[in-house]
Design an enzyme around this catalytic site. Structure first.
Site, mmCIF file in Angstrom:
data_model
loop_
_atom_site.group_PDB
_atom_site.id
_atom_site.type_symbol
_atom_site.label_atom_id
_atom_site.label_comp_id
_atom_site.label_asym_id
_atom_site.label_seq_id
_atom_site.Cartn_x
_atom_site.Cartn_y
_atom_site.Cartn_z
ATOM 1 N N CYS A 141 -13.232 -46.798 -32.030
ATOM 2 C CA CYS A 141 -13.893 -48.102 -31.930
ATOM 3 C C CYS A 141 -15.264 -48.140 -32.594
ATOM 4 O O CYS A 141 -16.016 -49.103 -32.416
ATOM 5 C CB CYS A 141 -14.036 -48.497 -30.464
ATOM 6 N N LYS A 207 -13.905 -52.865 -19.253
ATOM 7 C CA LYS A 207 -12.632 -52.476 -19.856
ATOM 8 C C LYS A 207 -12.371 -51.018 -19.506
ATOM 9 O O LYS A 207 -13.193 -50.146 -19.800
ATOM 10 C CB LYS A 207 -12.705 -52.664 -21.368
ATOM 11 N N ARG A 217 -1.023 -50.871 -28.825
ATOM 12 C CA ARG A 217 -1.387 -49.974 -29.933
ATOM 13 C C ARG A 217 -0.297 -49.940 -30.994
ATOM 14 O O ARG A 217 -0.581 -49.713 -32.161
ATOM 15 C CB ARG A 217 -1.743 -48.590 -29.392
ATOM 16 N N ARG A 229 -10.186 -42.757 -25.582
ATOM 17 C CA ARG A 229 -11.337 -43.672 -25.580
ATOM 18 C C ARG A 229 -12.163 -43.532 -24.307
ATOM 19 O O ARG A 229 -12.883 -44.432 -23.921
ATOM 20 C CB ARG A 229 -10.842 -45.108 -25.779
ATOM 21 N N GLU A 245 -21.939 -52.800 -15.485
ATOM 22 C CA GLU A 245 -21.579 -53.191 -16.860
ATOM 23 C C GLU A 245 -21.702 -54.699 -17.032
ATOM 24 O O GLU A 245 -22.229 -55.186 -18.023
ATOM 25 C CB GLU A 245 -20.145 -52.746 -17.171
ATOM 26 N N LYS A 260 -10.442 -56.069 -18.082
ATOM 27 C CA LYS A 260 -9.197 -55.621 -18.718
ATOM 28 C C LYS A 260 -8.884 -54.202 -18.293
ATOM 29 O O LYS A 260 -9.793 -53.377 -18.339
ATOM 30 C CB LYS A 260 -9.388 -55.696 -20.238
#
Ligand SMILES: [Zn+2]
Length: 339
Positions: A141, A207, A217, A229, A245, A260
């Site tokens: 990312c 997330k 993916r 990740r 967050e 998510k």
């Protein structure tokens, strides 16, 4: 008299509370339903590829295709007929490189998709994914250091450029999904510097590093070439961290928040909704959640219509204003027929 009978008689004394009175008929149930579903609340994702006349089914997501931009005007008309007001665009570029150049190129696949949809359907709300994982050859990312760690501050500048390129093409809402520290502030500053004050930011504030992204993916061809990740997406065990967050993204100017995945994290949807009632909240009913229902329905193990509407109602009941969902078209059609 058995002990059971004695107990029942006691519960049925005059004046006993009887919640079932409200469940006796469909009309009574309709009258007091607390949570309703509407196509107004759905966001439908598109996976856009380069080329012409491309409609490539995604095997792990029955009913969802990768599409080339020329297919989008007809799709937009279908969504309008179903009452769906918003889409979320993901791009699959023709070429990937370590720096993800096509992510912010003027003639990139998403930029072209935005212009096509704005032309064809000016009223459709266009949201765009802002991340590098679909555009980098390593599938991560952001930019990487020698050890494969996603560099945070170095990547923020590119996220700003991606967001500006989407706004220039006509995006209404940019949706950074990379879980990098400071991404919302960096994107807001980049947009404002280019006079895109009207472009809103829907932040993937919370997330999780989830197994339920598997089918996506395949769809976005963005699986990491190595590693995972977990150094930026959240640990599934953490709920208090979700509030931290979300608070940071609110401070940095997010216009809306997103959680998510949805189904395994409805408690988090609920607590973010309670803590930040002033901002719209979205939840992403992700590819793996979609695939599970589709697979069970295909086997005759679930009533698909009932299961899908129940899932979407549950996400709304938990506190989501908007639901990003691959079920959007089918659910909207079912809701139209039952109205
Ligand atoms: Zn990403």
């Amino acid at each position: 008299m058995t002990e059971f009978e004695a107990h029942s008689i006691e519960a049925l004394q005059p004046g006993a509370r009887r919640p079932r009175r409200w469940r006796r008929t469909a009309a009574l149930r309709d009258l007091i339903r607390e949570t309703s579903l509407s196509p107004d609340d759905f966001v439908y994702p598109f996976f856009v590829v380069t080329g012409e006349g491309v409609r490539r089914p995604i095997p792990s997501m029955p009913g969802i295709d990768q599409l080339s931009t020329d297919a989008l005007p007809a799709e937009a008309r279908e969504l309008a007929a179903l009452g769906i007001k918003a889409v979320l665009l993901f791009g699959i570029p023709s070429a990937k490189d370590p720096l993800g150049h096509e992510s912010h190129s003027e003639d990139g696949v998403v930029q072209e998709a935005i212009r096509t949809l704005k032309d064809a359907s000016p009223q459709l709300v266009l949201m765009t994914d802002v991340c590098l994982c679909e555009y980098t050859d390593h599938g991560h990312c952001g930019l990487l250091d020698d050890e494969g760690y996603v560099l945070n501050d170095e990547t923020l500048e590119i996220l700003g450029r991606i967001a500006v390129s989407h706004a220039e093409a006509g995006a209404d809402i940019v949706a950074p999904s990379g879980m990098l520290d400071g991404m919302v502030g960096a994107i807001r500053a980049a947009l404002d510097a280019e006079r895109f004050q009207r472009t809103a930011i829907l932040s993937y504030a919370v997330k999780y590093a989830s197994a339920f992204y598997g089918p996506f993916r395949d769809a976005a061809q963005g699986a990491p070439a190595f590693g995972d990740r977990k150094s930026h997406q959240m640990d599934p065990g953490n709920a208090r961290e979700a509030l931290r967050e979300a608070a940071l993204d609110v401070e940095q100017g997010a216009d809306a928040l997103l959680v998510k995945p949805a189904l395994g994290y409805l408690d988090v949807v609920g607590s973010v909704h309670e803590r930040f009632p002033e901002l719209p909240l979205a939840a992403y009913n992700v590819s793996g959640e979609y695939a599970m229902v589709k697979a069970a329905a295909a086997n005759g193990w679930l009533d698909e219509r009932q299961a899908v509407l129940e899932v979407l109602t549950g996400i709304r009941r938990a506190g989501a204003d908007l639901i990003v969902t691959y079920h959007a078209k089918e659910a909207a059609a079912w809701l139209q027929r039952s109205a």
